[in-house]
Design a protein around this motif. Structure first.
Motif, mmCIF file in Angstrom:
data_model
loop_
_atom_site.group_PDB
_atom_site.id
_atom_site.type_symbol
_atom_site.label_atom_id
_atom_site.label_comp_id
_atom_site.label_asym_id
_atom_site.label_seq_id
_atom_site.Cartn_x
_atom_site.Cartn_y
_atom_site.Cartn_z
ATOM 1 N N GLY A 11 0.844 -1.063 -0.021
ATOM 2 C CA GLY A 11 -0.053 -0.009 0.059
ATOM 3 C C GLY A 11 0.848 1.513 -0.109
ATOM 4 O O GLY A 11 0.295 2.355 -0.076
ATOM 5 N N ASN A 12 1.972 1.069 0.114
ATOM 6 C CA ASN A 12 3.169 1.985 0.304
ATOM 7 C C ASN A 12 2.711 3.128 1.182
ATOM 8 O O ASN A 12 2.738 4.369 1.348
ATOM 9 N N ILE A 13 2.486 2.647 2.364
ATOM 10 C CA ILE A 13 2.340 3.582 3.707
ATOM 11 C C ILE A 13 3.413 3.024 4.745
ATOM 12 O O ILE A 13 3.423 3.701 5.780
ATOM 13 N N CYS A 14 3.920 1.898 4.737
ATOM 14 C CA CYS A 14 4.719 1.485 5.861
ATOM 15 C C CYS A 14 6.244 0.793 5.303
ATOM 16 O O CYS A 14 6.918 1.889 5.359
ATOM 17 N N HIS A 47 -4.392 3.717 -0.870
ATOM 18 C CA HIS A 47 -3.943 4.490 0.081
ATOM 19 C C HIS A 47 -3.294 5.740 -0.864
ATOM 20 O O HIS A 47 -2.742 6.671 -0.195
ATOM 21 N N GLU A 48 -3.502 5.633 -2.124
ATOM 22 C CA GLU A 48 -2.983 6.962 -2.887
ATOM 23 C C GLU A 48 -3.239 8.005 -2.455
ATOM 24 O O GLU A 48 -4.172 8.465 -2.097
ATOM 25 N N GLY A 49 -2.189 8.976 -2.157
ATOM 26 C CA GLY A 49 -2.205 10.335 -1.744
ATOM 27 C C GLY A 49 -2.028 10.503 -0.309
ATOM 28 O O GLY A 49 -2.011 11.657 0.382
ATOM 29 N N ASP A 50 -2.378 9.100 0.557
ATOM 30 C CA ASP A 50 -2.364 9.436 2.139
ATOM 31 C C ASP A 50 -0.650 9.296 2.465
ATOM 32 O O ASP A 50 -0.018 9.109 1.743
ATOM 33 N N PRO A 51 -0.456 10.113 3.681
ATOM 34 C CA PRO A 51 0.660 10.084 4.147
ATOM 35 C C PRO A 51 1.000 8.781 4.633
ATOM 36 O O PRO A 51 0.347 7.866 4.879
ATOM 37 N N MET A 52 2.453 8.644 5.116
ATOM 38 C CA MET A 52 2.860 7.494 5.678
ATOM 39 C C MET A 52 2.118 6.890 6.952
ATOM 40 O O MET A 52 1.768 8.010 7.803
ATOM 41 N N ASP A 53 2.115 5.681 7.404
ATOM 42 C CA ASP A 53 1.431 5.288 8.473
ATOM 43 C C ASP A 53 2.008 6.139 9.471
ATOM 44 O O ASP A 53 3.254 6.121 9.730
ATOM 45 N N GLU A 54 1.149 6.426 10.579
ATOM 46 C CA GLU A 54 1.473 7.089 11.823
ATOM 47 C C GLU A 54 2.692 6.363 12.654
ATOM 48 O O GLU A 54 3.562 6.773 13.051
ATOM 49 N N ARG A 55 2.296 5.101 12.701
ATOM 50 C CA ARG A 55 3.385 4.337 13.534
ATOM 51 C C ARG A 55 4.921 4.235 12.779
ATOM 52 O O ARG A 55 5.931 4.380 13.199
ATOM 53 N N ALA A 56 4.836 4.086 11.530
ATOM 54 C CA ALA A 56 5.824 4.063 10.498
ATOM 55 C C ALA A 56 6.855 5.519 10.741
ATOM 56 O O ALA A 56 8.070 5.579 11.066
#
Length: 157
Positions: A11-14, A47-56
């Protein structure tokens, strides 16, 4: 000419954005910041356009990295022309990328560059777990990033 690398997870967020930030720093430490572009993407587009996962983001920040500028993107077939090196975080994404890749394009696992890891080692997906999973991902990514940076340094001379 700029050498270009893309790191790919689901998903390119973690995982892939964490690896992007770490590899960018490893390359800068080798004096290659201006000669290499590091980007990341996901094989899925939810998840396109979303920032990185907060935990990451938190784990990266706790270890001196800044991932705040990241926005998720989806890797598409036409992107292979943009990159000199495409690296998958796990075997599932490797299979997906190889299916998309034009004939003759090599796609490898990110951890295949880690001399301490077996050639088929993956970066596990921490999304459904807690902090410890993200810590593990960072440690694995930091270890492999050194090998990737060495490989790229050899490629660009």
């Amino acid at each position: 000419m700029t050498y270009r690398v893309c790191l790919v997870c689901m998903g390119n967020i973690c995982r892939s954005p964490m690896a992007e930030v770490v590899l960018r720093q490893a390359l800068a430490d080798r004096g290659l910041a201006g000669r290499v572009t590091v980007e990341s993407a996901g094989t899925g587009g939810w998840h396109e356009g979303d920032p990185m996962d907060e935990r990451a983001l938190r784990i990266l920040s706790d270890h001196g990295y800044d991932g705040s500028a990241h926005r998720a993107r989806r890797f598409t077939r036409d992107w292979f022309d943009r990159y000199d090196l495409v690296l998958a975080m796990d075997r599932d994404n490797l299979v997906t990328l190889r299916r998309l890749a034009p004939s003759g394009v090599e796609v490898r696992l990110f951890r295949s560059f880690d001399p301490a890891a077996p050639p088929d080692a993956e970066v596990p997906d921490p999304y459904y777990g807690g902090r410890e999973g993200f810590e593990e991902v960072l440690a694995l990514v930091e270890s492999a990033a050194e090998g990737v940076a060495k490989h790229i340094a050899d490629e660009v001379g």
